[in-house]
Enzyme design. Structure first.
Site, PDB file in Angstrom:
ATOM      1  N   ASP A  31       0.833  -1.195   0.000  1.00 28.75           N
ATOM      2  CA  ASP A  31       0.000   0.000   0.000  1.00 28.75           C
ATOM      3  C   ASP A  31       0.872   1.251   0.000  1.00 28.75           C
ATOM      4  O   ASP A  31       1.716   1.419   0.879  1.00 28.75           O
ATOM      5  CB  ASP A  31      -0.874  -0.039   1.268  1.00 28.75           C
ATOM      6  N   ASP A  32       0.654   2.127  -0.976  1.00 30.26           N
ATOM      7  CA  ASP A  32       1.362   3.417  -1.029  1.00 30.26           C
ATOM      8  C   ASP A  32       2.882   3.281  -1.217  1.00 30.26           C
ATOM      9  O   ASP A  32       3.634   4.157  -0.803  1.00 30.26           O
ATOM     10  CB  ASP A  32       1.116   4.249   0.255  1.00 30.26           C
ATOM     11  N   CYS A  78      -6.198   4.704  -3.563  1.00 33.35           N
ATOM     12  CA  CYS A  78      -6.390   3.287  -3.266  1.00 33.35           C
ATOM     13  C   CYS A  78      -7.512   2.543  -4.003  1.00 33.35           C
ATOM     14  O   CYS A  78      -7.259   1.657  -4.808  1.00 33.35           O
ATOM     15  CB  CYS A  78      -6.570   3.153  -1.783  1.00 33.35           C
ATOM     16  N   HIS A 132      -9.964  -2.316  -1.666  1.00 36.17           N
ATOM     17  CA  HIS A 132     -10.109  -1.356  -0.585  1.00 36.17           C
ATOM     18  C   HIS A 132     -11.170  -1.920   0.363  1.00 36.17           C
ATOM     19  O   HIS A 132     -12.241  -2.307  -0.078  1.00 36.17           O
ATOM     20  CB  HIS A 132     -10.549   0.002  -1.138  1.00 36.17           C
ATOM     21  N   ASP A 322       0.187  -0.034  -4.842  1.00 35.50           N
ATOM     22  CA  ASP A 322      -1.044   0.421  -5.507  1.00 35.50           C
ATOM     23  C   ASP A 322      -0.948   1.776  -6.212  1.00 35.50           C
ATOM     24  O   ASP A 322      -1.812   2.101  -7.026  1.00 35.50           O
ATOM     25  CB  ASP A 322      -2.264   0.325  -4.578  1.00 35.50           C
ATOM     26  N   HIS A 323       0.067   2.572  -5.901  1.00 39.28           N
ATOM     27  CA  HIS A 323       0.362   3.810  -6.648  1.00 39.28           C
ATOM     28  C   HIS A 323       1.619   4.419  -6.062  1.00 39.28           C
ATOM     29  O   HIS A 323       2.180   3.879  -5.112  1.00 39.28           O
ATOM     30  CB  HIS A 323      -0.805   4.807  -6.590  1.00 39.28           C
TER      31      HIS A 323
END
Ligand code: NAG
Ligand code: NAG
Ligand code: NAG
Ligand code: NAG
Length: 510
Positions: A31-32, A78, A132, A322-323
Protein backbone atom coordinates in the site's frame (compact mmCIF):
# COMPACT_ATOMS: atom_id res chain seq x y z
CA UNK A 1 -5.74 -27.73 -29.23
CA UNK A 2 -4.24 -30.15 -26.71
CA UNK A 3 -4.60 -27.52 -24.13
CA UNK A 4 -8.26 -27.12 -24.95
CA UNK A 5 -8.97 -30.83 -24.71
CA UNK A 6 -6.99 -31.15 -21.55
CA UNK A 7 -8.69 -28.22 -19.98
CA UNK A 8 -12.17 -29.38 -20.61
CA UNK A 9 -12.14 -33.15 -20.65
CA UNK A 10 -9.07 -34.78 -19.32
CA UNK A 11 -8.17 -32.85 -16.27
CA UNK A 12 -6.64 -35.84 -14.55
CA UNK A 13 -4.48 -36.75 -17.50
CA UNK A 14 -3.29 -33.20 -17.73
CA UNK A 15 -1.76 -33.36 -14.32
CA UNK A 16 0.96 -35.59 -15.69
CA UNK A 17 1.93 -33.39 -18.62
CA UNK A 18 3.81 -30.18 -18.13
CA UNK A 19 1.97 -28.59 -21.03
CA UNK A 20 -1.40 -28.84 -19.37
CA UNK A 21 -0.34 -28.12 -15.84
CA UNK A 22 -1.64 -24.73 -14.77
CA UNK A 23 0.52 -22.53 -12.61
CA UNK A 24 -0.34 -21.27 -9.15
CA UNK A 25 -0.29 -17.58 -8.34
CA UNK A 26 1.09 -15.74 -5.36
CA UNK A 27 -0.16 -12.18 -5.60
CA UNK A 28 1.52 -9.54 -3.41
CA UNK A 29 0.23 -6.01 -2.93
CA UNK A 30 1.82 -3.18 -0.96
CA UNK A 31 0.00 0.00 0.00
CA UNK A 32 1.36 3.42 -1.03
CA UNK A 33 4.78 2.03 -2.03
CA UNK A 34 6.47 4.24 -4.58
CA UNK A 35 9.07 2.66 -6.88
CA UNK A 36 11.88 3.64 -4.57
CA UNK A 37 13.75 0.36 -4.76
CA UNK A 38 17.39 -0.15 -5.63
CA UNK A 39 16.39 -1.93 -8.84
CA UNK A 40 14.42 1.07 -10.08
CA UNK A 41 17.18 3.63 -10.15
CA UNK A 42 17.90 4.94 -13.62
CA UNK A 43 18.38 8.09 -15.65
CA UNK A 44 14.69 8.96 -15.85
CA UNK A 45 13.91 8.30 -12.23
CA UNK A 46 12.05 11.33 -10.91
CA UNK A 47 13.77 11.81 -7.59
CA UNK A 48 16.47 9.38 -6.56
CA UNK A 49 16.63 9.36 -2.81
CA UNK A 50 19.56 8.89 -0.49
CA UNK A 51 20.55 6.64 0.96
CA UNK A 52 19.33 4.02 -1.50
CA UNK A 53 16.35 2.26 -0.03
CA UNK A 54 17.14 -1.10 1.53
CA UNK A 55 14.92 -3.60 -0.32
CA UNK A 56 16.97 -6.81 -0.66
CA UNK A 57 13.92 -9.07 -0.94
CA UNK A 58 12.13 -7.13 -3.65
CA UNK A 59 15.46 -6.68 -5.45
CA UNK A 60 15.91 -10.48 -5.35
CA UNK A 61 12.37 -11.03 -6.62
CA UNK A 62 13.00 -8.51 -9.40
CA UNK A 63 16.13 -10.46 -10.37
CA UNK A 64 13.84 -13.40 -11.30
CA UNK A 65 11.00 -11.32 -12.74
CA UNK A 66 10.02 -9.08 -15.58
CA UNK A 67 10.62 -5.74 -13.85
CA UNK A 68 8.37 -3.03 -15.26
CA UNK A 69 10.37 0.13 -14.84
CA UNK A 70 7.68 2.34 -16.30
CA UNK A 71 4.41 0.97 -15.00
CA UNK A 72 1.63 3.49 -14.39
CA UNK A 73 -1.51 3.29 -12.30
CA UNK A 74 -4.83 4.36 -13.76
CA UNK A 75 -5.75 6.58 -10.79
CA UNK A 76 -3.44 7.44 -7.92
CA UNK A 77 -5.59 6.57 -4.94
CA UNK A 78 -6.39 3.29 -3.27
CA UNK A 79 -9.83 2.00 -4.25
CA UNK A 80 -9.86 3.34 -7.83
CA UNK A 81 -6.42 1.88 -8.65
CA UNK A 82 -7.13 -1.47 -6.98
CA UNK A 83 -10.58 -1.77 -8.52
CA UNK A 84 -9.09 -0.96 -11.92
CA UNK A 85 -6.24 -3.46 -11.65
CA UNK A 86 -8.42 -6.22 -10.18
CA UNK A 87 -11.10 -5.87 -12.88
CA UNK A 88 -8.61 -5.11 -15.67
CA UNK A 89 -10.63 -1.99 -16.58
CA UNK A 90 -10.07 1.73 -16.29
CA UNK A 91 -11.83 4.11 -13.88
CA UNK A 92 -14.14 5.40 -16.64
CA UNK A 93 -15.39 1.80 -16.96
CA UNK A 94 -15.46 0.81 -13.27
CA UNK A 95 -16.90 4.26 -12.37
CA UNK A 96 -14.92 4.06 -9.15
CA UNK A 97 -13.16 7.37 -8.53
CA UNK A 98 -13.38 7.47 -4.73
CA UNK A 99 -13.17 5.31 -1.61
CA UNK A 100 -16.93 4.84 -1.29
CA UNK A 101 -18.47 3.37 -4.42
CA UNK A 102 -18.36 -0.33 -5.27
CA UNK A 103 -17.80 -1.28 -8.90
CA UNK A 104 -20.53 -3.94 -8.95
CA UNK A 105 -23.05 -1.21 -8.06
CA UNK A 106 -21.80 1.68 -10.20
CA UNK A 107 -19.80 0.03 -13.01
CA UNK A 108 -20.82 -3.50 -13.86
CA UNK A 109 -20.74 -7.04 -12.55
CA UNK A 110 -17.17 -7.55 -13.73
CA UNK A 111 -15.10 -10.68 -13.14
CA UNK A 112 -12.05 -9.92 -10.98
CA UNK A 113 -8.62 -11.55 -11.10
CA UNK A 114 -9.22 -13.81 -8.06
CA UNK A 115 -12.73 -14.57 -9.30
CA UNK A 116 -11.35 -15.65 -12.70
CA UNK A 117 -9.07 -18.18 -11.06
CA UNK A 118 -11.81 -19.31 -8.68
CA UNK A 119 -14.13 -19.88 -11.66
CA UNK A 120 -11.37 -22.00 -13.20
CA UNK A 121 -11.16 -24.33 -10.25
CA UNK A 122 -8.45 -22.63 -8.23
CA UNK A 123 -8.57 -22.22 -4.52
CA UNK A 124 -8.69 -18.43 -4.24
CA UNK A 125 -7.66 -17.02 -0.88
CA UNK A 126 -7.27 -13.36 0.11
CA UNK A 127 -5.86 -11.61 3.14
CA UNK A 128 -4.99 -8.09 4.29
CA UNK A 129 -5.59 -5.25 1.87
CA UNK A 130 -6.34 -6.42 -1.67
CA UNK A 131 -9.54 -4.56 -2.48
CA UNK A 132 -10.11 -1.36 -0.58
CA UNK A 133 -11.81 -2.66 2.57
CA UNK A 134 -15.38 -1.89 3.63
CA UNK A 135 -18.25 -0.61 1.52
CA UNK A 136 -15.99 0.31 -1.42
CA UNK A 137 -15.58 -3.40 -2.16
CA UNK A 138 -18.80 -4.79 -0.68
CA UNK A 139 -16.53 -5.93 2.15
CA UNK A 140 -13.70 -7.53 0.18
CA UNK A 141 -15.83 -8.71 -2.72
CA UNK A 142 -16.80 -12.13 -1.27
CA UNK A 143 -17.63 -13.55 -4.72
CA UNK A 144 -13.88 -13.38 -5.55
CA UNK A 145 -12.77 -15.91 -2.96
CA UNK A 146 -13.30 -19.58 -2.21
CA UNK A 147 -12.59 -19.08 1.50
CA UNK A 148 -13.54 -16.51 4.13
CA UNK A 149 -11.34 -13.42 3.86
CA UNK A 150 -8.64 -12.84 6.46
CA UNK A 151 -8.00 -9.51 8.20
CA UNK A 152 -5.34 -9.23 10.87
CA UNK A 153 -6.60 -8.11 14.26
CA UNK A 154 -5.34 -4.55 14.73
CA UNK A 155 -7.07 -3.27 17.90
CA UNK A 156 -3.76 -2.56 19.52
CA UNK A 157 -2.65 -0.19 16.78
CA UNK A 158 -5.93 1.12 15.34
CA UNK A 159 -5.97 4.20 17.57
CA UNK A 160 -2.44 5.30 16.75
CA UNK A 161 -2.88 8.90 15.77
CA UNK A 162 0.61 10.02 15.01
CA UNK A 163 2.02 9.94 11.49
CA UNK A 164 4.78 7.52 12.38
CA UNK A 165 6.10 5.34 15.19
CA UNK A 166 8.94 2.86 15.53
CA UNK A 167 7.54 -0.08 17.51
CA UNK A 168 9.91 -1.65 20.02
CA UNK A 169 10.73 -5.33 19.99
CA UNK A 170 9.19 -5.77 23.44
CA UNK A 171 5.95 -4.34 22.13
CA UNK A 172 5.67 -6.24 18.83
CA UNK A 173 6.67 -9.53 20.46
CA UNK A 174 3.51 -9.25 22.56
CA UNK A 175 1.39 -7.45 19.95
CA UNK A 176 2.59 -8.36 16.45
CA UNK A 177 1.98 -5.60 13.89
CA UNK A 178 -0.91 -6.33 11.49
CA UNK A 179 1.37 -6.96 8.50
CA UNK A 180 3.43 -9.44 10.56
CA UNK A 181 0.22 -11.35 11.22
CA UNK A 182 -0.66 -11.22 7.53
CA UNK A 183 2.74 -12.66 6.58
CA UNK A 184 2.29 -15.42 9.19
CA UNK A 185 -1.18 -16.16 7.85
CA UNK A 186 0.20 -16.31 4.29
CA UNK A 187 2.75 -18.88 5.43
CA UNK A 188 0.04 -20.96 7.10
CA UNK A 189 -2.14 -20.80 4.01
CA UNK A 190 0.72 -21.77 1.68
CA UNK A 191 1.41 -24.80 3.85
CA UNK A 192 -2.25 -25.74 3.73
CA UNK A 193 -2.65 -25.42 -0.06
CA UNK A 194 0.76 -26.86 -1.01
CA UNK A 195 -0.08 -30.59 -1.02
CA UNK A 196 -3.08 -30.25 -3.40
CA UNK A 197 -1.11 -27.89 -5.65
CA UNK A 198 1.91 -30.19 -5.80
CA UNK A 199 -0.13 -33.30 -6.53
CA UNK A 200 -1.94 -31.43 -9.30
CA UNK A 201 -5.25 -31.77 -7.51
CA UNK A 202 -6.00 -28.07 -7.07
CA UNK A 203 -4.12 -24.91 -7.96
CA UNK A 204 -4.09 -21.84 -5.76
CA UNK A 205 -4.38 -18.11 -6.15
CA UNK A 206 -3.18 -16.60 -2.87
CA UNK A 207 -3.36 -12.82 -2.48
CA UNK A 208 -1.33 -11.20 0.29
CA UNK A 209 -2.01 -7.50 0.82
CA UNK A 210 0.28 -5.58 3.15
CA UNK A 211 -0.90 -2.29 4.72
CA UNK A 212 2.50 -0.63 4.76
CA UNK A 213 4.17 1.66 3.86
CA UNK A 214 0.81 3.49 4.13
CA UNK A 215 0.36 6.06 6.91
CA UNK A 216 0.71 5.87 9.84
CA UNK A 217 4.25 4.63 9.28
CA UNK A 218 4.42 1.92 11.93
CA UNK A 219 7.35 -0.43 11.75
CA UNK A 220 9.67 -2.47 13.98
CA UNK A 221 12.27 -0.15 15.47
CA UNK A 222 15.26 -1.97 13.98
CA UNK A 223 14.42 -0.68 10.49
CA UNK A 224 15.07 2.89 11.56
CA UNK A 225 18.77 2.14 11.97
CA UNK A 226 19.02 1.47 8.21
CA UNK A 227 18.38 5.17 7.72
CA UNK A 228 20.49 7.39 9.98
CA UNK A 229 18.72 10.74 10.29
CA UNK A 230 21.80 12.58 8.97
CA UNK A 231 21.66 10.62 5.72
CA UNK A 232 18.14 11.69 4.77
CA UNK A 233 17.91 14.33 2.07
CA UNK A 234 15.27 16.95 1.56
CA UNK A 235 13.44 16.80 -1.79
CA UNK A 236 15.15 18.65 -4.63
CA UNK A 237 11.99 20.49 -5.66
CA UNK A 238 9.81 21.47 -2.66
CA UNK A 239 7.79 23.90 -4.81
CA UNK A 240 5.14 23.69 -7.49
CA UNK A 241 6.08 23.52 -11.16
CA UNK A 242 6.45 26.89 -12.86
CA UNK A 243 3.13 27.70 -14.56
CA UNK A 244 1.21 24.90 -12.82
CA UNK A 245 -2.60 25.30 -12.96
CA UNK A 246 -4.15 25.35 -9.49
CA UNK A 247 -6.44 22.44 -10.32
CA UNK A 248 -3.38 20.13 -10.36
CA UNK A 249 -2.81 20.69 -6.65
CA UNK A 250 -4.07 18.41 -3.89
CA UNK A 251 -4.37 19.74 -0.35
CA UNK A 252 -2.32 17.09 1.44
CA UNK A 253 -3.47 18.20 4.89
CA UNK A 254 -7.19 17.95 4.12
CA UNK A 255 -6.86 14.83 1.98
CA UNK A 256 -4.87 12.73 4.40
CA UNK A 257 -1.98 13.97 6.54
CA UNK A 258 -4.00 16.32 8.72
CA UNK A 259 -5.67 13.50 10.66
CA UNK A 260 -2.43 12.77 12.52
CA UNK A 261 -1.99 14.68 15.75
CA UNK A 262 1.71 15.48 15.25
CA UNK A 263 0.92 16.96 11.83
CA UNK A 264 -2.26 18.86 12.76
CA UNK A 265 -0.39 20.49 15.64
CA UNK A 266 1.89 22.16 13.06
CA UNK A 267 -1.10 24.15 11.75
CA UNK A 268 0.07 23.63 8.19
CA UNK A 269 -2.68 24.55 5.73
CA UNK A 270 -1.78 22.27 2.81
CA UNK A 271 -2.34 25.29 0.56
CA UNK A 272 -0.85 25.47 -2.89
CA UNK A 273 2.96 25.76 -2.98
CA UNK A 274 3.37 25.09 0.74
CA UNK A 275 5.02 22.10 2.36
CA UNK A 276 5.99 20.93 5.85
CA UNK A 277 8.91 22.15 7.99
CA UNK A 278 12.28 20.60 7.06
CA UNK A 279 12.67 18.56 10.25
CA UNK A 280 9.20 17.06 9.75
CA UNK A 281 10.00 16.32 6.09
CA UNK A 282 13.14 14.46 7.14
CA UNK A 283 11.33 12.49 9.83
CA UNK A 284 8.52 11.50 7.48
CA UNK A 285 10.93 10.43 4.75
CA UNK A 286 12.96 8.41 7.19
CA UNK A 287 9.87 6.71 8.61
CA UNK A 288 8.50 6.03 5.12
CA UNK A 289 11.73 4.31 4.02
CA UNK A 290 11.74 2.28 7.24
CA UNK A 291 8.15 1.17 6.65
CA UNK A 292 9.05 0.29 3.06
CA UNK A 293 12.01 -1.85 4.16
CA UNK A 294 9.82 -3.53 6.77
CA UNK A 295 7.30 -4.44 4.05
CA UNK A 296 10.16 -5.72 1.90
CA UNK A 297 11.22 -8.03 4.73
CA UNK A 298 7.73 -9.54 4.93
CA UNK A 299 7.64 -10.24 1.19
CA UNK A 300 10.96 -12.02 1.68
CA UNK A 301 9.59 -14.11 4.51
CA UNK A 302 6.62 -15.35 2.47
CA UNK A 303 8.81 -15.94 -0.61
CA UNK A 304 11.22 -18.04 1.47
CA UNK A 305 8.32 -20.27 2.49
CA UNK A 306 7.19 -20.66 -1.11
CA UNK A 307 10.68 -21.88 -2.01
CA UNK A 308 10.91 -24.09 1.05
CA UNK A 309 7.62 -25.78 0.13
CA UNK A 310 8.99 -26.63 -3.33
CA UNK A 311 6.43 -24.41 -5.08
CA UNK A 312 8.75 -21.85 -6.66
CA UNK A 313 8.83 -23.57 -10.06
CA UNK A 314 5.08 -23.98 -10.32
CA UNK A 315 4.02 -20.59 -8.99
CA UNK A 316 3.80 -17.22 -10.71
CA UNK A 317 4.56 -14.34 -8.36
CA UNK A 318 3.34 -10.83 -8.97
CA UNK A 319 4.13 -7.79 -6.87
CA UNK A 320 2.73 -4.27 -7.12
CA UNK A 321 2.35 -1.20 -4.97
CA UNK A 322 -1.04 0.42 -5.51
CA UNK A 323 0.36 3.81 -6.65
CA UNK A 324 3.23 6.22 -6.09
CA UNK A 325 3.64 8.61 -3.18
CA UNK A 326 4.87 12.17 -2.91
CA UNK A 327 7.44 12.73 -0.19
CA UNK A 328 7.57 16.51 -0.41
CA UNK A 329 8.39 16.77 -4.12
CA UNK A 330 6.53 19.84 -5.45
CA UNK A 331 5.75 20.46 -1.78
CA UNK A 332 3.18 17.67 -2.15
CA UNK A 333 2.45 14.75 0.17
CA UNK A 334 0.56 11.51 -0.30
CA UNK A 335 -0.95 10.66 -3.70
CA UNK A 336 -4.12 12.26 -5.18
CA UNK A 337 -2.41 13.94 -8.17
CA UNK A 338 -1.50 13.24 -11.78
CA UNK A 339 2.21 13.86 -11.29
CA UNK A 340 4.82 11.24 -12.13
CA UNK A 341 5.55 10.71 -8.44
CA UNK A 342 1.94 9.65 -7.82
CA UNK A 343 1.17 7.69 -11.00
CA UNK A 344 4.48 5.80 -11.43
CA UNK A 345 4.49 2.70 -9.24
CA UNK A 346 6.42 -0.55 -8.69
CA UNK A 347 5.32 -3.72 -10.48
CA UNK A 348 7.05 -7.00 -11.31
CA UNK A 349 5.91 -10.43 -12.51
CA UNK A 350 7.87 -13.63 -12.02
CA UNK A 351 6.92 -16.44 -14.39
CA UNK A 352 8.92 -19.66 -13.87
CA UNK A 353 10.68 -20.68 -17.05
CA UNK A 354 10.26 -17.27 -18.67
CA UNK A 355 11.76 -14.68 -16.36
CA UNK A 356 14.20 -16.78 -14.30
CA UNK A 357 17.27 -14.80 -15.25
CA UNK A 358 15.56 -11.47 -14.68
CA UNK A 359 14.23 -9.17 -17.39
CA UNK A 360 13.95 -5.41 -17.25
CA UNK A 361 11.76 -3.40 -19.56
CA UNK A 362 11.79 0.37 -19.94
CA UNK A 363 8.60 0.21 -22.01
CA UNK A 364 5.49 2.05 -20.86
CA UNK A 365 3.02 -0.31 -19.20
CA UNK A 366 -0.20 0.07 -17.22
CA UNK A 367 -1.75 -1.52 -14.18
CA UNK A 368 -4.65 -2.85 -16.27
CA UNK A 369 -2.05 -5.04 -18.03
CA UNK A 370 -1.64 -7.40 -15.08
CA UNK A 371 -4.97 -9.25 -15.40
CA UNK A 372 -4.44 -10.44 -19.02
CA UNK A 373 -0.80 -11.25 -18.17
CA UNK A 374 -1.61 -13.53 -15.25
CA UNK A 375 -4.33 -15.30 -17.23
CA UNK A 376 -1.91 -16.15 -20.05
CA UNK A 377 1.10 -16.85 -17.82
CA UNK A 378 -0.96 -19.37 -15.84
CA UNK A 379 -1.81 -21.22 -19.05
CA UNK A 380 -5.28 -19.95 -20.03
CA UNK A 381 -6.49 -18.55 -23.33
CA UNK A 382 -6.05 -14.79 -23.79
CA UNK A 383 -8.85 -12.50 -22.62
CA UNK A 384 -10.82 -10.60 -25.27
CA UNK A 385 -10.43 -6.85 -25.53
CA UNK A 386 -13.39 -5.01 -23.97
CA UNK A 387 -15.92 -3.46 -26.36
CA UNK A 388 -16.49 0.32 -26.14
CA UNK A 389 -19.37 -0.28 -23.75
CA UNK A 390 -18.51 -3.29 -21.61
CA UNK A 391 -21.10 -2.71 -18.89
CA UNK A 392 -22.66 -6.12 -19.50
CA UNK A 393 -19.47 -7.97 -20.44
CA UNK A 394 -18.34 -9.96 -17.41
CA UNK A 395 -14.87 -10.89 -18.61
CA UNK A 396 -12.67 -8.74 -20.85
CA UNK A 397 -9.56 -6.58 -20.70
CA UNK A 398 -8.68 -2.94 -21.19
CA UNK A 399 -4.98 -3.66 -20.82
CA UNK A 400 -2.48 -5.68 -22.83
CA UNK A 401 -0.84 -8.91 -21.79
CA UNK A 402 2.84 -8.39 -20.94
CA UNK A 403 3.83 -11.84 -22.23
CA UNK A 404 5.43 -10.46 -25.44
CA UNK A 405 7.74 -8.33 -23.28
CA UNK A 406 8.93 -11.53 -21.61
CA UNK A 407 10.11 -12.69 -25.05
CA UNK A 408 11.63 -9.32 -25.91
CA UNK A 409 11.64 -6.59 -23.28
CA UNK A 410 12.86 -4.02 -25.83
CA UNK A 411 10.19 -4.61 -28.47
CA UNK A 412 8.01 -1.72 -29.61
CA UNK A 413 5.19 -1.30 -27.15
CA UNK A 414 2.48 1.15 -26.12
CA UNK A 415 2.79 4.64 -27.59
CA UNK A 416 1.36 6.15 -24.43
CA UNK A 417 -0.17 5.23 -21.07
CA UNK A 418 -3.11 6.87 -19.33
CA UNK A 419 -4.07 7.94 -15.84
CA UNK A 420 -6.72 10.25 -14.44
CA UNK A 421 -7.69 12.08 -11.26
CA UNK A 422 -10.95 13.84 -10.37
CA UNK A 423 -11.24 17.23 -8.67
CA UNK A 424 -13.97 19.45 -7.27
CA UNK A 425 -16.31 16.69 -6.21
CA UNK A 426 -15.92 14.89 -9.54
CA UNK A 427 -17.00 17.88 -11.63
CA UNK A 428 -13.51 18.10 -13.17
CA UNK A 429 -11.43 15.14 -14.40
CA UNK A 430 -7.70 15.44 -14.95
CA UNK A 431 -6.69 13.13 -17.80
CA UNK A 432 -2.98 12.55 -18.20
CA UNK A 433 -0.90 10.87 -20.83
CA UNK A 434 2.67 9.67 -20.52
CA UNK A 435 4.77 9.03 -23.62
CA UNK A 436 8.46 8.12 -23.58
CA UNK A 437 9.27 11.80 -23.63
CA UNK A 438 6.32 13.78 -22.29
CA UNK A 439 3.66 13.99 -19.67
CA UNK A 440 0.62 15.85 -20.97
CA UNK A 441 -2.46 16.58 -18.85
CA UNK A 442 -5.82 18.25 -19.48
CA UNK A 443 -8.38 19.05 -16.78
CA UNK A 444 -11.82 19.15 -18.50
CA UNK A 445 -15.20 19.58 -16.84
CA UNK A 446 -16.77 16.18 -16.16
CA UNK A 447 -20.30 14.90 -15.71
CA UNK A 448 -21.54 11.55 -14.41
CA UNK A 449 -25.16 12.02 -15.28
CA UNK A 450 -26.76 11.14 -17.61
CA UNK A 451 -23.43 9.70 -18.88
CA UNK A 452 -19.85 9.72 -17.63
CA UNK A 453 -18.22 12.22 -19.95
CA UNK A 454 -15.58 14.95 -20.09
CA UNK A 455 -16.37 18.25 -21.78
CA UNK A 456 -13.15 18.91 -23.67
CA UNK A 457 -14.35 22.41 -24.53
CA UNK A 458 -14.25 23.45 -20.90
CA UNK A 459 -10.70 23.12 -19.56
CA UNK A 460 -9.57 24.09 -16.07
CA UNK A 461 -5.90 23.61 -16.81
CA UNK A 462 -3.34 22.05 -19.13
CA UNK A 463 0.16 20.78 -18.33
CA UNK A 464 3.07 19.67 -20.45
CA UNK A 465 6.29 18.34 -18.94
CA UNK A 466 9.29 17.33 -21.05
CA UNK A 467 10.86 14.34 -19.31
CA UNK A 468 13.91 14.39 -21.56
CA UNK A 469 15.10 17.59 -19.86
CA UNK A 470 12.79 17.86 -16.84
CA UNK A 471 12.24 14.44 -15.23
CA UNK A 472 11.02 16.07 -12.02
CA UNK A 473 8.24 17.93 -13.84
CA UNK A 474 9.28 21.36 -12.61
CA UNK A 475 8.37 23.37 -15.73
CA UNK A 476 4.92 23.31 -17.25
CA UNK A 477 5.65 24.17 -20.89
CA UNK A 478 2.02 24.57 -21.92
CA UNK A 479 1.59 28.01 -23.47
CA UNK A 480 5.06 28.08 -25.02
CA UNK A 481 4.45 29.45 -28.55
CA UNK A 482 7.13 27.12 -29.95
CA UNK A 483 5.24 24.05 -28.74
CA UNK A 484 1.79 24.72 -30.15
CA UNK A 485 2.02 21.90 -32.66
CA UNK A 486 3.31 19.41 -30.09
CA UNK A 487 0.47 20.34 -27.73
CA UNK A 488 -2.05 19.81 -30.48
CA UNK A 489 -0.65 16.34 -31.24
CA UNK A 490 -0.57 15.29 -27.60
CA UNK A 491 -4.03 16.69 -27.01
CA UNK A 492 -5.42 14.67 -29.86
CA UNK A 493 -3.65 11.55 -28.58
CA UNK A 494 -5.01 12.11 -25.07
CA UNK A 495 -8.59 12.62 -26.23
CA UNK A 496 -8.53 9.59 -28.53
CA UNK A 497 -7.45 7.56 -25.51
CA UNK A 498 -5.87 4.21 -24.75
CA UNK A 499 -7.45 2.24 -27.61
CA UNK A 500 -5.31 4.20 -30.05
CA UNK A 501 -2.05 3.66 -28.17
CA UNK A 502 -1.90 -0.15 -28.34
CA UNK A 503 1.36 -1.95 -29.09
CA UNK A 504 1.99 -2.52 -32.80
CA UNK A 505 0.58 -5.89 -33.85
CA UNK A 506 -2.25 -5.84 -31.34
CA UNK A 507 -5.08 -4.37 -33.37
CA UNK A 508 -7.34 -1.72 -32.00
CA UNK A 509 -10.79 -3.10 -31.26
CA UNK A 510 -9.66 -6.71 -31.21
C1 NAG B 1 -22.66 -11.20 -10.84
O1 NAG B 1 -22.22 -12.29 -11.59
C2 NAG B 1 -22.15 -13.50 -10.86
C3 NAG B 1 -21.65 -14.58 -11.79
O2 NAG B 1 -20.41 -14.26 -12.27
C4 NAG B 1 -23.49 -13.89 -10.28
O3 NAG B 1 -23.33 -15.02 -9.48
C5 NAG B 1 -24.04 -12.73 -9.47
O4 NAG B 1 -25.34 -13.03 -9.04
C6 NAG B 1 -24.05 -11.47 -10.28
N1 NAG B 1 -24.46 -10.37 -9.44
C7 NAG B 1 -25.36 -9.50 -9.85
C8 NAG B 1 -25.69 -8.40 -8.87
O5 NAG B 1 -25.90 -9.57 -10.93
C1 NAG C 1 -4.88 10.13 20.19
O1 NAG C 1 -5.09 11.50 20.44
C2 NAG C 1 -5.91 11.79 21.57
C3 NAG C 1 -6.03 13.29 21.69
O2 NAG C 1 -6.43 13.84 20.48
C4 NAG C 1 -5.31 11.19 22.82
O3 NAG C 1 -6.20 11.38 23.91
C5 NAG C 1 -5.04 9.71 22.61
O4 NAG C 1 -4.37 9.19 23.73
C6 NAG C 1 -4.22 9.48 21.37
N1 NAG C 1 -4.02 8.06 21.16
C7 NAG C 1 -2.82 7.52 21.07
C8 NAG C 1 -2.79 6.05 20.85
O5 NAG C 1 -1.80 8.15 21.12
C1 NAG D 1 6.42 28.60 -5.13
O1 NAG D 1 7.42 28.64 -4.16
C2 NAG D 1 8.73 28.84 -4.66
C3 NAG D 1 9.73 28.66 -3.56
O2 NAG D 1 9.27 29.18 -2.37
C4 NAG D 1 8.81 30.22 -5.31
O3 NAG D 1 10.09 30.42 -5.84
C5 NAG D 1 7.77 30.24 -6.42
O4 NAG D 1 7.74 31.53 -6.99
C6 NAG D 1 6.39 29.90 -5.89
N1 NAG D 1 5.48 29.77 -7.01
C7 NAG D 1 4.34 30.42 -7.06
C8 NAG D 1 3.51 30.27 -8.30
O5 NAG D 1 3.94 31.11 -6.16
C1 NAG E 1 -20.81 16.18 -4.37
O1 NAG E 1 -21.65 15.63 -5.37
C2 NAG E 1 -22.66 14.76 -4.88
C3 NAG E 1 -23.38 14.11 -6.05
O2 NAG E 1 -23.61 15.02 -7.06
C4 NAG E 1 -23.59 15.56 -3.96
O3 NAG E 1 -24.58 14.72 -3.44
C5 NAG E 1 -22.76 16.16 -2.83
O4 NAG E 1 -23.57 16.99 -2.04
C6 NAG E 1 -21.61 16.98 -3.37
N1 NAG E 1 -20.73 17.37 -2.28
C7 NAG E 1 -20.26 18.61 -2.18
C8 NAG E 1 -19.36 18.86 -1.01
O5 NAG E 1 -20.53 19.50 -2.96
Amino acid sequence: MYRYICLNLLVLLCVKTAQCQKKNILFFVADDMRPELGVFLGPDFPAPIHPTVHSPNLDALAAQSLLLKHAYVQQAVCSPTRTSLLTGRRPDTTHVYDLIHYFRNVGGNYTTIPEFFKNNGYRSIGMGKIFHPGKASGFDDPISWTEPYYHAPDEKFRSVNVSWRAVSKDEYKIHPLPDMQIADNAIKVLNRVAPAAKSGHQNFFVAVGFHKPHLPFLFPEEFLSLYPRKSIRLPYNPYIPVNMPEIAWSNYIKEELGVYRDISSLHATGAINTTLPDDVVIDLRRAYYSALSYTDSLVGKVMAELVMLGLADSTIVSFWGDHGWQLGEHGEWCKHTNFEDATHAPMMVRVPGLTDKGLVTERLTEYVDLFPTLVEAAGFDPLPLCPEDSTTTALCREGTSLMPLMQDPTRKWKAAVFSQYPRNNDTVMGYTLRTDKYRYTEWPAFTMSPVYKPDWNKLYGVELYDHSVDPQENYNRFGDPLLVELVSELSSQLRKGWRYAQPPGTMRGQ
